[in-house]
Design a protein around this motif. Structure first.
Motif, short mmCIF file in Angstrom:
data_model
loop_
_atom_site.label_atom_id
_atom_site.label_comp_id
_atom_site.label_asym_id
_atom_site.label_seq_id
_atom_site.Cartn_x
_atom_site.Cartn_y
_atom_site.Cartn_z
N TRP A 409 68.14 57.57 104.23
CA TRP A 409 67.94 58.83 103.53
C TRP A 409 67.89 58.64 102.02
O TRP A 409 68.63 57.81 101.46
N GLU A 412 71.38 58.69 99.78
CA GLU A 412 72.50 58.56 100.72
C GLU A 412 73.65 57.78 100.09
O GLU A 412 73.45 56.78 99.42
N TYR A 461 71.48 65.39 104.07
CA TYR A 461 70.35 64.54 103.75
C TYR A 461 69.07 65.00 104.42
O TYR A 461 69.07 65.54 105.52
N TYR A 463 64.38 64.33 103.86
CA TYR A 463 63.27 63.87 103.03
C TYR A 463 62.60 65.02 102.29
O TYR A 463 61.72 64.81 101.46
#
Length: 816
Positions: A409, A412, A461, A463
């Motif tokens: 991620w 992260e 998390y 995208y």
């Protein structure tokens, strides 16, 4: 029979696995024929012999991808060169995606591959099945295929490298255990074995999981631990020899063909540490007992992908310990603690893929004093104080192992081994909604949740836009319109003092540091090629004393660079004072108004202009105030002795209420610095980039007749021009998420990739930075005359380009 070891050698490589043999091979190729490799038992008998042998190339760093690509090129030609088989097959590599988030990750990886010049094809489930017909595809969304990936026989490649080294004149000795090093006044004098002493000045330790304990005897910190890793080898059942390697990260598994059967292994979320009290004596060509119960979780995942495994005989469940590191990257380079002590270790189960390039890079590092290109992601100097503690290293490493195939991620954070290093403000900030990140063991507030609105200080998390996006927007707005405090206690801080402090720093620094007391200088420190090795701030606090501030993660690297580049004839001492000071960064247009309420010192613009340092008092606390900013606003870094930190913070917050003073975190800093065009070392700038290429030529004292490290390289570039230049890119679509490594297209032609990306809240647009490259030269007109697009997850996005800062280009707000 006593071995006839040479009495002297130019370099001694310790360890006869694939990394050591590759290093010896490349040292021989570079003409260091009086190199000696010593293996305590037999070549490959440590970890190499039981490696699975998959060879992939793509990483998130262009240079590490290049290094792995070098391995592939070497393995292609090694058999012809040495006459020994290597088992090398360039049969390609498949990577599967079984959910939308993973498919987004794979598409972004495809863009990264494209950026780095590596072919990566995106496939439908049917196309993936056609390449790998043993698998079920009912849960597949898509797959990626890298045609130049492959597989090899680790022991065969190692023997071929060893033969190539011998052919070049390198001497290799088995059953030659190294007992000790002779070190005199910080210099390596000899390697001591049971068969004799070899006088040498350079040692390269490639001893795998033995490296940490061996290096520690000489004060060198190599953060790695041993972890059990298992895979099965099946009976032959007609698997075609040209079957690509396969990685199925959503099922945590990998596969390769072997003698008509399959090798299958994986990375379980609950790994088992090995040799916690030391590696047993005599451990070589040794495997651990198979742990069928622990492997069952991997087997269940594999059966769901390759049902044929249920009816195939298993020849062996192989359990071999391997060395892993806290961040999942291997360790290369010259130890900061001991000159001429080099390390190549901690390869996290991709040592075969890395070995060719790692050996090449280490050999160049040894012979030329620097790596062939920037290798910061694997540089041994990326570690620091927490990594001396083996328990902490093991805890973090087990977490990293468990994440080997999980989603990578953006942003992260690791959760293990925390909290470790804390600012005095930690508890106060936590109570006010801080969501902390961690760097080099330091807890650092990334953003602040609104507890009154029931926001939870926890990263979620994705995208896409992540859950902290609006919170960071609030903090960004406060930076631009009111005032904030950033807790930047984790900054690395050094003092350089002594009779020749000015002369030494004038040689190391590219900017002019020979300025009056009270001056604050932003400067780079350059290598012989003009590349930026350090990017930091220097405050002259006395005639013979400088206070140096650099980024948290660069503490070991920058201290080492400065210390090693003080000319030998000069008297200057460098001391790390990081833990002595807290740093409260007071930033924003109301920062002066807040400061005026709490100090009797004159902090007016006339008395305390930008680029200066003053000692002021706040409630009886001595404060070293640096007028500087990394967010593009009026601001002060307040460096406070650690015992005063909470008092100063409380006084500032109490006084700042009427001026809108709030807490803010590192994600707001990042957003603001992107708008202002400030560079970040390790992404936008580094050893492969010069100040001229990065648009930082104004910070180089080229007009003054003062010698400094890298001057000749800068002069050549100013005379001849450059072939790349850092520029800013802004897509028109505000919903695009830029993370870095997106491909830059100029007039439809690929010219580079983004080195960093994020969002500018004042502009309301995503912002990225990257180098525009052209072998025929890059001028300002070349950059600005082009039409640009960014490839984001394999979609072309129009964008505009800028060489000037997007925010306050005339620095009016900073100098107010």
């Amino acid at each position: 029979m006593t071995k006839q070891l040479p009495k002297t050698a130019k370099a001694v490589v310790i360890g006869g696995g694939i990394i050591g043999c590759s290093t010896a091979y490349h040292l021989g190729k570079l003409g260091w024929t009086d190199t000696v490799l010593l293996e305590r038992k037999k070549l490959t008998s440590g970890t190499t012999f039981h490696a699975a042998g998959l060879v992939g190339q793509l990483r998130s760093s262009a240079n590490i991808t290049q290094l792995l690509g070098y391995s592939v090129d070497l393995y292609k030609r090694l058999e012809e060169e040495t006459g020994l088989g290597t088992g090398w097959k360039m049969n390609g590599g498949l990577r599967l995606a079984c959910n939308e988030e993973r498919w987004t990750e794979v598409r972004r990886q495809a863009t990264t591959a494209q950026s780095f010049g590596l072919e990566m094809q995106l496939l439908t489930p049917q196309e993936a099945f056609d390449l790998w017909p043993l698998m079920t595809t009912d849960d597949l969304i898509g797959a990626a295929f890298l045609p130049t990936d492959g597989q090899a026989n680790p022991s065969d490649i190692t023997q071929a490298l060893a033969k190539g080294a011998r052919m070049a004149g390198v001497s290799i000795f088995e059953d030659a255990e190294v007992l000790d090093l002779e070190i005199d006044k910080g210099k390596i004098r000899a390697v001591v074995t049971a068969e004799g002493r070899i006088e040498c000045e350079r040692v390269i330790v490639c001893a795998g999981q033995w490296t940490r304990a061996f290096a520690a005897r000489f004060g060198v910190n190599v953060p790695l631990v041993s972890v059990e890793h298992q895979y099965i080898i099946t009976e032959s059942f007609g698997v075609p020899s040209n079957l690509p390697t396969l990685r199925d990260p959503d099922r945590l598994t990998y596969y390769k063909e072997e003698v008509g059967g399959i090798v299958m292994g994986g990375y379980e979320p609950n790994p088992i540490a090995w040799a916690e009290k030391g590696i047993p004596e005599g451990f070589h060509y040794t495997l651990l007992d198979s742990n069928f119960e622990h492997f069952e979780q991997i087997m269940e995942q594999a059966l769901g992908r390759v049902p044929a495994l249920e009816n195939v005989g298993v020849k062996q469940l192989l359990n071999g310990p391997e060395s892993f590191t806290p961040d999942g990257n291997f360790i290369l380079g010259e130890a900061p603690e001991l000159k001429n002590f080099f390390v190549g270790a901690g390869f996290n189960a991709f040592g075969i893929a890395s070995a060719g390039g790692a050996g090449m890079a280490l050999a160049e590092w040894v012979t030329k004093g620097e790596p062939p290109y920037d290798l910061w992601p694997v540089d041994i100097r990326r570690f620091g104080r927490p990594h001396f503690d083996t328990d902490w290293v093991r805890t973090r490493t087990l977490e990293a192992y468990g994440k080997h195939y999980t989603m990578a991620w953006p942003f992260e954070e690791h959760s293990s081994g925390r909290p470790c290093r804390k600012s005095p403000l930690y508890d106060r900030l936590k109570a006010q909604g801080a969501c902390f990140g961690e760097k080099l063991g330091w807890e650092r507030p990334n953003w602040f949740a609104d507890l009154f609105a029931n926001e939870e200080p926890k990263d979620v998390y994705s995208y896409n836009r992540q859950n902290w996006f609006d919170a960071v927007g609030r903090e960004h707005k406060a930076v631009r319109e009111a005032a904030v405090i950033f807790d930047q206690t984790s900054f690395a801080k050094f003092v350089l003092k002594g009779r020749d402090a000015e002369a030494a720093l004038s040689w190391i620094a590219a900017n002019d540091v020979a300025r009056p007391m009270g001056s604050l200088i932003y400067t780079q420190m350059l290598n012989d090629k003009g590349g930026i090795e350090c990017d930091l701030t220097v405050a002259r606090i006395a005639e013979n004393e400088y206070y140096i501030v650099t980024g948290t993660g660069f503490a070991t690297h920058d201290f080492n660079w400065i210390a090693r580049n003080i000319p030998a004839e000069m008297h200057a001492e460098l001391v790390d004072v990081t833990s002595a000071y807290s740093v409260l960064s007071l930033m924003g247009p109301n920062a002066r108004a807040v400061l005026e309420k709490v100090t009797g010192s004159d902090v007016s613009n006339a008395a305390f202009p930008f680029g200066h340092v003053r000692t002021i008092g706040i409630s009886g606390c001595p404060v070293r105030a640096l007028r500087i900013t990394y967010v593009g606003e009026l601001g002060y870094e307040l460096h406070v002795p650690i015992e005063y930190a909470t008092t100063v913070y409380d006084v500032l917050m109490a006084a700042g209420g009427e001026f809108g003073l709030v807490n803010a975190g590192y994600r707001a800093i990042e957003s603001c610095r992107l708008e202002k065009g400030y560079r970040a070392w390790g992404s936008d700038i580094g050893p492969d980039h010069t100040p001229v290429e990065a648009g930082l030529g104004w910070a180089v004292k080229i007009r003054k007749n003062i010698p400094f490290s890298g001057r000749e390289a800068i002069e050549r570039q100013l005379a001849d021009g450059v072939k790349k230049r850092l520029a800013c890119f802004v897509p028109d679509d505000p919903d695009i998420v830029l993370l870095g490594r997106e491909t830059i297209y100029r007039n439809g032609k690929r010219v580079g990739w983004l080195s960093s990306g994020g969002f500018g809240y004042t502009l309301g647009k995503p912002i990225g930075y990257g180098y525009v490259r052209n072998p025929d030269g890059v001028t300002e007109d070349f950059v600005l005359s082009g039409s640009y697009e960014l490839d984001v997850a394999r979609e072309r996005i129009p964008c505009r380009v800028s060489l000037a800062p997007l925010y306050d280009p005339d620095m009016v707000r900073i100098k107010a």
